[in-house]
Design a protein around this motif. Sequence first.
Motif, PDB file in Angstrom:
ATOM      1  N   ASP A  22      40.470  39.348  31.296  1.00 49.08           N
ATOM      2  CA  ASP A  22      40.300  38.000  31.834  1.00 49.08           C
ATOM      3  C   ASP A  22      41.459  37.700  32.772  1.00 49.08           C
ATOM      4  O   ASP A  22      42.628  37.821  32.384  1.00 49.08           O
ATOM      5  CB  ASP A  22      40.276  36.959  30.714  1.00 49.08           C
ATOM      6  CG  ASP A  22      39.025  37.055  29.873  1.00 49.08           C
ATOM      7  OD1 ASP A  22      37.945  37.222  30.460  1.00 49.08           O
ATOM      8  OD2 ASP A  22      39.131  36.967  28.639  1.00 49.08           O
ATOM      9  N   LEU A  23      41.128  37.312  34.005  1.00 47.22           N
ATOM     10  CA  LEU A  23      42.133  36.861  34.959  1.00 47.22           C
ATOM     11  C   LEU A  23      42.329  35.356  34.789  1.00 47.22           C
ATOM     12  O   LEU A  23      41.553  34.679  34.108  1.00 47.22           O
ATOM     13  CB  LEU A  23      41.683  37.172  36.389  1.00 47.22           C
ATOM     14  CG  LEU A  23      41.426  38.649  36.710  1.00 47.22           C
ATOM     15  CD1 LEU A  23      40.775  38.793  38.084  1.00 47.22           C
ATOM     16  CD2 LEU A  23      42.726  39.441  36.653  1.00 47.22           C
ATOM     17  N   SER A  24      43.355  34.811  35.437  1.00 52.47           N
ATOM     18  CA  SER A  24      43.601  33.369  35.343  1.00 52.47           C
ATOM     19  C   SER A  24      42.600  32.578  36.178  1.00 52.47           C
ATOM     20  O   SER A  24      42.421  31.379  35.975  1.00 52.47           O
ATOM     21  CB  SER A  24      45.029  33.044  35.801  1.00 52.47           C
ATOM     22  OG  SER A  24      45.217  33.444  37.146  1.00 52.47           O
ATOM     23  N   GLY A  25      41.944  33.244  37.112  1.00 51.62           N
ATOM     24  CA  GLY A  25      40.918  32.615  37.950  1.00 51.62           C
ATOM     25  C   GLY A  25      40.069  33.687  38.583  1.00 51.62           C
ATOM     26  O   GLY A  25      40.426  34.867  38.605  1.00 51.62           O
ATOM     27  N   THR A  27      38.275  36.125  41.247  1.00 52.31           N
ATOM     28  CA  THR A  27      38.745  36.802  42.456  1.00 52.31           C
ATOM     29  C   THR A  27      37.565  37.321  43.255  1.00 52.31           C
ATOM     30  O   THR A  27      36.534  37.700  42.687  1.00 52.31           O
ATOM     31  CB  THR A  27      39.701  37.966  42.120  1.00 52.31           C
ATOM     32  OG1 THR A  27      40.179  38.541  43.337  1.00 52.31           O
ATOM     33  CG2 THR A  27      38.994  39.054  41.311  1.00 52.31           C
ATOM     34  N   GLY A  42      43.220  34.827  43.761  1.00 51.65           N
ATOM     35  CA  GLY A  42      42.338  33.703  43.455  1.00 51.65           C
ATOM     36  C   GLY A  42      41.604  33.200  44.684  1.00 51.65           C
ATOM     37  O   GLY A  42      42.069  33.331  45.818  1.00 51.65           O
ATOM     38  N   LYS A  47      43.804  24.272  45.043  1.00 51.48           N
ATOM     39  CA  LYS A  47      44.825  24.686  44.089  1.00 51.48           C
ATOM     40  C   LYS A  47      45.570  25.877  44.663  1.00 51.48           C
ATOM     41  O   LYS A  47      45.117  26.513  45.604  1.00 51.48           O
ATOM     42  CB  LYS A  47      44.206  25.057  42.738  1.00 51.48           C
ATOM     43  CG  LYS A  47      43.243  26.236  42.792  1.00 51.48           C
ATOM     44  CD  LYS A  47      42.832  26.717  41.407  1.00 51.48           C
ATOM     45  CE  LYS A  47      43.924  27.504  40.742  1.00 51.48           C
ATOM     46  NZ  LYS A  47      43.498  28.138  39.482  1.00 51.48           N
ATOM     47  N   ASN A  49      46.602  29.642  44.525  1.00 54.23           N
ATOM     48  CA  ASN A  49      45.916  30.819  44.011  1.00 54.23           C
ATOM     49  C   ASN A  49      46.886  31.978  43.875  1.00 54.23           C
ATOM     50  O   ASN A  49      47.670  32.262  44.784  1.00 54.23           O
ATOM     51  CB  ASN A  49      44.777  31.213  44.952  1.00 54.23           C
ATOM     52  CG  ASN A  49      43.597  30.265  44.862  1.00 54.23           C
ATOM     53  OD1 ASN A  49      42.782  30.371  43.960  1.00 54.23           O
ATOM     54  ND2 ASN A  49      43.516  29.317  45.803  1.00 54.23           N
ATOM     55  N   GLU A  50      46.834  32.641  42.732  1.00 56.40           N
ATOM     56  CA  GLU A  50      47.703  33.781  42.492  1.00 56.40           C
ATOM     57  C   GLU A  50      47.262  34.996  43.302  1.00 56.40           C
ATOM     58  O   GLU A  50      46.076  35.261  43.448  1.00 56.40           O
ATOM     59  CB  GLU A  50      47.689  34.154  41.006  1.00 56.40           C
ATOM     60  CG  GLU A  50      48.468  33.236  40.111  1.00 56.40           C
ATOM     61  CD  GLU A  50      48.528  33.764  38.692  1.00 56.40           C
ATOM     62  OE1 GLU A  50      49.643  33.904  38.161  1.00 56.40           O
ATOM     63  OE2 GLU A  50      47.460  34.032  38.118  1.00 56.40           O
ATOM     64  N   ARG A  72      43.816  42.930  27.061  1.00 57.35           N
ATOM     65  CA  ARG A  72      44.550  42.381  28.199  1.00 57.35           C
ATOM     66  C   ARG A  72      45.768  43.250  28.469  1.00 57.35           C
ATOM     67  O   ARG A  72      46.879  42.789  28.319  1.00 57.35           O
ATOM     68  CB  ARG A  72      44.978  40.944  27.899  1.00 57.35           C
ATOM     69  CG  ARG A  72      43.832  39.995  27.611  1.00 57.35           C
ATOM     70  CD  ARG A  72      44.381  38.692  27.076  1.00 57.35           C
ATOM     71  NE  ARG A  72      43.341  37.772  26.697  1.00 57.35           N
ATOM     72  CZ  ARG A  72      42.843  36.825  27.489  1.00 57.35           C
ATOM     73  NH1 ARG A  72      43.281  36.717  28.710  1.00 57.35           N
ATOM     74  NH2 ARG A  72      41.908  36.018  27.061  1.00 57.35           N
ATOM     75  N   ALA A 356      35.909  34.803  36.058  1.00 59.16           N
ATOM     76  CA  ALA A 356      37.265  35.361  35.994  1.00 59.16           C
ATOM     77  C   ALA A 356      37.339  36.630  35.149  1.00 59.16           C
ATOM     78  O   ALA A 356      38.434  37.081  34.815  1.00 59.16           O
ATOM     79  CB  ALA A 356      38.293  34.337  35.510  1.00 59.16           C
TER      80      ALA A 356
END
Length: 369
Positions: A22-25, A27, A42, A47, A49-50, A72, A356
């Motif tokens: 799982d990513l934080s958002g 892609t 992201g 917002k 984005n990483e 993870r 995500a």
Amino acid sequence: MEASEDWLVESLRLYQDFHAFDLSGATRVLEWIDDKGVFVAGCESLKKNEILHLILPLRLSVKENQGLFPERDFKVCHGGFSDKPVFDLKHVPETRLLLTSGLPGCSLQVWQIAEDSDVIKAVSTIAMHEEEESLWPRMAVFSSVAPGVLHGARLSSLKITDLESQKIMYASGVGDREALSSLQVLGADTFAFCCTSGRLGLVDIRQKWAPSESPGPGSGGGRWCAEVRSRDQDPGPSIASLGSNGQLCLLDPRDLCHPVSSVQCPVSRPSPDPELLQVTWAPVLDNCLAISGFDGTVQVYDVTSWGGIESQVEPLFTHRGHIFLDANELDAAPLVTTHIWHPCKPRTLLSAADDASLHVWDWVDLCAS
């Protein structure tokens, strides 16, 4: 839940390896840096984005069948933040530079991966002279002694910009305002373009703009994307063109006006977001390609026996993990946003979805076994 449980059991037979993360958002980009690292970024509005440089888990190099390992254990090697969504990201080979683009599409961002820290920082901007409200520039990188970036949202705005001096080294110089869906560098002096209409072209930058072109599929509508197979692979049709209704055409670059084959892929529906359409050739598996952007699956095809016009073809393998793994409701299945083949492992792919999720999977060749 029964369908999900059935798939989990069946997956033990279907996959050599399967890793879920799982990513934080969500892609829309997966970009290799060697065969162990990958960039994600992201793509959400309003917002920060990483942008992350991830190292793949060491366990992916283990040979024997490991079954399912939801975990993870990607390692974050470098990271940074973009003020706007990232729709495309390219690593400049043999450098520590990255390029990103997205909406609003008025510029390209140049990033540098730090040598003495874990930071990815923005270092410069390549300005676009055309203001496009709804289009963002496509990109491809010419890797040479002086690397350059090929970029443009329309044929009329196509340029090659030197990354160091930011001087324009080449421009199409035409008034043609067809919107682009993809760009691909083929060699030191050549590149390919695909327009959203399905129109294809091969360009030699040593000459004035005079591309070898296909007119596209005609008045069928829909949007298209394309990819050219590496020239060091087996001879045969080397251009794959994918439409938003699931039509897939194979073309020979020597005769772009007459497709070698045209087939209908068994997609569940026309693509709900044609921006996410993707077709990719396998780098080390002969005559295989993958498609995504229609639903929560990635379909893999062997094109060896394709010829002429066929009503429908069946995939060699379909990855359904994004639908079933940790999904609560089948009706709310995610949409695959991007996928990429591993540069060295024949049947290993990475895929990401709009929930995500990020999967690394290696399917079993049941015919061979």
